[in-house]
Design a protein around this motif. Structure first.
Motif, PDB file in Angstrom:
ATOM      1  N   GLU A  83       0.690  -1.255   0.141  1.00 14.25           N
ATOM      2  CA  GLU A  83      -0.122  -0.080  -0.139  1.00 14.25           C
ATOM      3  C   GLU A  83       0.889   1.133  -0.200  1.00 14.25           C
ATOM      4  O   GLU A  83       0.428   2.223  -0.683  1.00 14.25           O
ATOM      5  N   THR A  84       2.098   1.135   0.483  1.00 12.98           N
ATOM      6  CA  THR A  84       2.983   2.202   0.581  1.00 12.98           C
ATOM      7  C   THR A  84       4.028   2.602  -0.392  1.00 12.98           C
ATOM      8  O   THR A  84       4.876   3.508  -0.582  1.00 12.98           O
ATOM      9  N   GLY A  85       4.170   1.480  -1.205  1.00 17.05           N
ATOM     10  CA  GLY A  85       5.382   1.345  -2.446  1.00 17.05           C
ATOM     11  C   GLY A  85       5.482  -0.058  -2.472  1.00 17.05           C
ATOM     12  O   GLY A  85       4.777  -1.031  -2.623  1.00 17.05           O
ATOM     13  N   TYR A  86       7.025  -0.485  -2.661  1.00 15.24           N
ATOM     14  CA  TYR A  86       7.343  -1.767  -2.770  1.00 15.24           C
ATOM     15  C   TYR A  86       8.364  -2.213  -1.640  1.00 15.24           C
ATOM     16  O   TYR A  86       9.043  -1.449  -0.726  1.00 15.24           O
ATOM     17  N   GLU A  87       8.198  -3.511  -1.491  1.00 20.36           N
ATOM     18  CA  GLU A  87       9.183  -4.171  -0.527  1.00 20.36           C
ATOM     19  C   GLU A  87      10.039  -5.473  -1.240  1.00 20.36           C
ATOM     20  O   GLU A  87       9.642  -6.013  -2.127  1.00 20.36           O
ATOM     21  N   PHE A  88      11.105  -5.475  -0.531  1.00 19.67           N
ATOM     22  CA  PHE A  88      11.930  -6.529  -1.179  1.00 19.67           C
ATOM     23  C   PHE A  88      11.340  -8.025  -0.817  1.00 19.67           C
ATOM     24  O   PHE A  88      10.901  -8.282   0.508  1.00 19.67           O
ATOM     25  N   LYS A  89      11.505  -8.965  -1.600  1.00 21.49           N
ATOM     26  CA  LYS A  89      10.881 -10.406  -1.552  1.00 21.49           C
ATOM     27  C   LYS A  89      11.834 -11.129  -0.742  1.00 21.49           C
ATOM     28  O   LYS A  89      11.334 -11.998  -0.028  1.00 21.49           O
ATOM     29  N   GLY A  90      13.134 -11.097  -0.803  1.00 24.39           N
ATOM     30  CA  GLY A  90      13.955 -12.006  -0.430  1.00 24.39           C
ATOM     31  C   GLY A  90      13.971 -12.160   1.133  1.00 24.39           C
ATOM     32  O   GLY A  90      13.530 -11.067   1.932  1.00 24.39           O
ATOM     33  N   LYS A  91      14.175 -13.273   1.601  1.00 25.04           N
ATOM     34  CA  LYS A  91      14.287 -13.759   3.137  1.00 25.04           C
ATOM     35  C   LYS A  91      15.719 -12.964   3.893  1.00 25.04           C
ATOM     36  O   LYS A  91      15.620 -12.721   5.146  1.00 25.04           O
ATOM     37  N   LEU A  92      16.574 -12.692   3.037  1.00 25.18           N
ATOM     38  CA  LEU A  92      17.787 -12.284   3.799  1.00 25.18           C
ATOM     39  C   LEU A  92      18.363 -13.216   4.917  1.00 25.18           C
ATOM     40  O   LEU A  92      18.504 -12.489   6.100  1.00 25.18           O
ATOM     41  N   GLU A  93      18.505 -14.466   4.623  1.00 27.74           N
ATOM     42  CA  GLU A  93      18.999 -15.177   5.968  1.00 27.74           C
ATOM     43  C   GLU A  93      20.419 -14.897   6.242  1.00 27.74           C
ATOM     44  O   GLU A  93      21.121 -14.482   5.296  1.00 27.74           O
ATOM     45  N   ASN A  94      20.887 -15.113   7.064  1.00 26.90           N
ATOM     46  CA  ASN A  94      22.328 -14.766   7.867  1.00 26.90           C
ATOM     47  C   ASN A  94      23.163 -15.663   7.234  1.00 26.90           C
ATOM     48  O   ASN A  94      23.877 -16.352   8.004  1.00 26.90           O
ATOM     49  N   HIS A  95      23.312 -15.848   6.108  1.00 26.20           N
ATOM     50  CA  HIS A  95      24.555 -16.787   5.360  1.00 26.20           C
ATOM     51  C   HIS A  95      24.647 -16.438   3.868  1.00 26.20           C
ATOM     52  O   HIS A  95      23.415 -15.891   3.594  1.00 26.20           O
ATOM     53  N   CYS A  96      25.737 -16.691   3.331  1.00 23.59           N
ATOM     54  CA  CYS A  96      25.851 -16.228   1.866  1.00 23.59           C
ATOM     55  C   CYS A  96      26.902 -17.118   1.453  1.00 23.59           C
ATOM     56  O   CYS A  96      28.205 -16.903   1.748  1.00 23.59           O
ATOM     57  N   TRP A  97      26.531 -17.855   0.118  1.00 28.80           N
ATOM     58  CA  TRP A  97      27.522 -18.811  -0.373  1.00 28.80           C
ATOM     59  C   TRP A  97      28.446 -17.981  -1.041  1.00 28.80           C
ATOM     60  O   TRP A  97      29.666 -18.522  -1.008  1.00 28.80           O
ATOM     61  N   ARG A  98      28.299 -16.825  -1.509  1.00 31.36           N
ATOM     62  CA  ARG A  98      29.202 -16.315  -2.319  1.00 31.36           C
ATOM     63  C   ARG A  98      30.379 -15.964  -1.535  1.00 31.36           C
ATOM     64  O   ARG A  98      31.529 -16.018  -1.779  1.00 31.36           O
ATOM     65  N   LEU A  99      30.085 -15.808  -0.155  1.00 28.32           N
ATOM     66  CA  LEU A  99      31.447 -15.080   0.575  1.00 28.32           C
ATOM     67  C   LEU A  99      32.174 -16.399   1.052  1.00 28.32           C
ATOM     68  O   LEU A  99      33.402 -15.875   1.409  1.00 28.32           O
TER      69      LEU A  99
END
Length: 343
Positions: A255-271
């Protein structure tokens, strides 16, 4: 995820050695141990790296720092000797090498020589291009270089639509370049590169999704990938880029704009497996750090293997494990989300 392609997959697997497999196993195990324990454990060396040929670009795309000329870091060209010295340090463990970060790779005069150098070491090589420099000579040299994967950005099937995102671009050059690559691949009887049309789905071009599939088939391109766009100011989307079709968007309308879909869990394979090296030797955590603000080392001062195991890298991995949302480059990142697709 991208579709399975038998020839491309077997080509990648043909690059495997016992040492590369053992290294990949160590990296994978250390990543999962870190994820489960919350401790930054790192074994092995990168499975993949992205090496930046240049920050220069001929286009002015609205969500690209290179296109906007918005970098705080200097513009320049990767030097062949520096590249080969770095690859020599990593080649025994390294499986996959992406010649891309920011900029247009073909603007670097030594680009294809560097591809050939890496290919000679049996490393799988890939690049992404806007295809404006794939003239007859460059197309032939591309095949001869041994490049394994060529991603061609084509974000529209008519000039009117294409230029709305690829500002300053000429669609006829992209199509001609793709045809040159396909023709030389056939003439030289080469199985590589695997040729991909990458279609960045934005609001101005989403009605041409079926059209780009037809165009790819007509030209003889191997596959079409549809990629979601990263929009920096996604809450208001001032450039009206977020597509209406939700499956092609990283964001959902509220209702106010857009929000990010991702869960952003606290890990990242790229790192754990896939760092970025800028043209001038800075080591960045991943491709979302486009201005290399989170510098984890400088290859002009230390070897890569020293940097990979140093305190800065360990600290950054710990930050990811403790709270990914608190890191600026991670807050708008699609890694780990299922909003990237191809058909």
């Amino acid at each position: 995820m991208p579709r399975f392609n038998t020839n491309d997959t077997f080509n990648l697997l043909s690059k495997l050695t016992f040492r590369r497999c053992w290294n990949a196993m160590k990296v994978l195990v250390s990543y999962y141990l870190s994820k489960w324990t919350g401790r930054a454990i790192q074994w092995g060396y990168p499975i993949s790296i992205s090496f930046e040929p240049t920050t220069s670009c001929n286009l002015r795309c609205p969500e690209c720092p290179s296109g906007l000329r918005a970098f705080t870091r200097p513009t320049g060209m990767l030097q062949k000797d520096f590249f080969s010295e770095t690859i020599d340090q990593l080649s025994k463990e390294l499986l996959y090498l992406v010649f891309y970060f920011q900029g247009e790779p073909y603007l670097n005069p030594a680009f294809l020589d560097m591809v050939k150098y890496a290919s000679a070491k049996k490393i799988y090589t890939a690049t992404s291009t806007n295809a404006h420099y794939l003239d007859d000579a460059n197309a032939k040299r591309t095949i001869e270089s041994g490049l394994d994967r060529l991603i061609i950005s084509i974000d529209g099937t008519t000039q009117e639509v294409y230029q709305q995102y690829r500002v300053g671009g000429q669609l006829d050059k992209v199509i001609a370049g793709a045809k040159n690559i396909v023709r030389w691949k056939k003439e030289l009887k080469s199985k590589t590169p695997f040729i991909i049309f990458q279609f960045l789905v934005v609001q101005p071009n989403e009605h041409q999704i079926e059209d780009v599939k037809k165009l790819a088939k007509e030209i003889g391109v191997d596959d079409v990938w549809f990629k979601t766009a990263q929009v920096y100011d996604y809450r208001t989307d001032p450039n009206h880029l977020i597509p209406v079709q939700g499956k092609y968007s990283r964001y959902r309308k509220t209702e106010t704009g857009y929000e990010f879909k991702g869960k952003l869990e606290n890990h990242c394979w790229r790192l754990w497996h896939d760092p970025v090296i800028t043209w001038d030797g800075l080591v960045a955590p991943c491709c979302f750090d486009k201005d290399a603000q989170h510098q984890l080392g400088d290859l002009r001062k230390k070897s890569f293997k020293e940097i990979w195991k140093n305190g800065e890298y360990s600290t950054f991995r710990k930050k990811i494990l403790q709270g990914r949302r608190n890191i600026d480059i991670c807050a708008n990142c699609s890694e780990g989300t299922k909003v990237w697709s191809n058909e």
